[in-house]
Enzyme design. Structure first.
Site, mmCIF file in Angstrom:
data_model
loop_
_atom_site.group_PDB
_atom_site.id
_atom_site.type_symbol
_atom_site.label_atom_id
_atom_site.label_comp_id
_atom_site.label_asym_id
_atom_site.label_seq_id
_atom_site.Cartn_x
_atom_site.Cartn_y
_atom_site.Cartn_z
ATOM 1 C CG ASP A 99 0.379 -7.034 8.235
ATOM 2 O OD1 ASP A 99 -0.290 -6.430 9.082
ATOM 3 O OD2 ASP A 99 1.209 -6.466 7.500
ATOM 4 C CD GLU A 101 7.001 -15.428 9.058
ATOM 5 O OE1 GLU A 101 7.627 -15.159 10.115
ATOM 6 O OE2 GLU A 101 7.048 -16.540 8.513
ATOM 7 C CG HIS A 117 7.000 -2.222 2.015
ATOM 8 N ND1 HIS A 117 6.877 -1.066 2.754
ATOM 9 C CD2 HIS A 117 5.785 -2.811 2.036
ATOM 10 C CE1 HIS A 117 5.633 -0.943 3.180
ATOM 11 N NE2 HIS A 117 4.943 -1.994 2.772
ATOM 12 C CG MET A 131 -1.990 -1.108 1.113
ATOM 13 S SD MET A 131 -3.546 -0.758 1.980
ATOM 14 C CE MET A 131 -2.977 -0.559 3.648
#
Length: 283
Positions: A152, A150, A37, A30
């Site tokens: 989330d 991981e 990321h 997002m």
């Protein structure tokens, strides 16, 4: 680096690459990119011939409109960082209408109970939104592999269940949590923290470490009460939930059973900013 805003142009490019035998890896994001990321991108580059990074703030997974409005959007900076990371990345930056069509709404899914616990109890419709956007991205990009952090962990298990139930031919790869020097799990939301709260939020990681240590000799109930008491005495964070759950089913446990794997999950607020984290408790 190629940047696509329209799905049909992206599909044509990927169809050509796929026909040439290339393995396509997808890193859905997002935006507001950070080192967490980029660790996913690096892992994708290691095991894919072509990596696609999607940047899309998905409105259907926010149950709080104010949270959606405040979510950081740093597209130009993100693109600059991605270009530095690897010059051959493909970037997909659709708007909501391009991805969803005229009706921006969630599909309803049955994730066999995975969606009803923890985050699902506190974020109404969240995982329907996650499932919808991931299913849309998979249908457009048709990746061979998709990479998720991981941090989330509940989301990761739900996406695995999505691919299983929908029979989607995508390998889901979970990647370890990347942390700041303090131990705080890297998150786009960290950029909204004040200097003091960013420092004090490391308490979450410190609590998880102690939880793992205690779990070897104490009951799940004892550890849970201990964590709740720690947060009651800590003025900088407000605990939303702490649970010890089975790693596969995500069901809260009452007692440990031999051969099962367990994980501690936590959500807490630093001022009005919601932070989540988790940690495996046994191998």
């Amino acid at each position: 680096m190629q940047i696509f805003k329209e799905k049909e142009a992206l599909k044509r490019t990927l169809n050509t690459l796929r026909s040439e035998g290339n393995i396509i890896g997808l890193v859905p994001t997002m935006g507001a990119l950070h080192e967490g990321h980029f660790s996913l991108v690096k892992e994708a580059l290691r095991s894919s011939d072509q990596v696609v990074v999607s940047i899309f703030v998905n409105p259907t997974q926010f149950d709080n409109p104010e949270d959606l409005d405040k979510y950081p959007r740093t597209l130009e900076k993100d693109l600059e960082l991605l270009k530095k990371a690897h010059e051959d990345l493909i970037i997909f930056t659709p708007n909501a209408v391009e991805l969803y069509g005229e009706r921006v709404t969630s599909e309803h899914f049955n994730f066999e109970g995975l969606e009803k616990v923890m985050e699902g109890r506190f974020r109404n419709g969240h995982f329907d939104g996650v499932g919808t956007v991931i299913k849309l991205l998979f249908s457009i990009i048709e990746p061979h592999k998709a990479f998720f952090g991981e941090k989330d962990y509940q989301q990761l298990q739900i996406i695995r269940k999505l691919t299983e139930r929908q029979q989607l031919p995508v390998e889901i790869i979970g990647c370890p949590i990347l942390r700041e020097d303090s131990g705080l799990a890297r998150s786009s939301r960290n950029e909204r923290l004040s200097k003091v709260h960013r420092e004090k939020a490391a308490f979450i990681y410190q609590t998880l470490l102690k939880t793992r240590e205690m779990f070897g000799t104490k009951s799940a109930e004892y550890v849970t009460r201990w964590v709740e008491n720690q947060f009651q005495n800590y003025p900088f964070l407000k605990l939303e939930y702490f649970e010890i759950a089975n790693t596969k089913t995500l069901k809260k446990i009452n007692r440990k059973r031999k051969g099962n794997q367990y994980r501690a999950f936590i959500a807490a607020y630093a001022d009005d900013i919601r932070l989540i984290d988790n940690m495996p408790l046994n191998n």
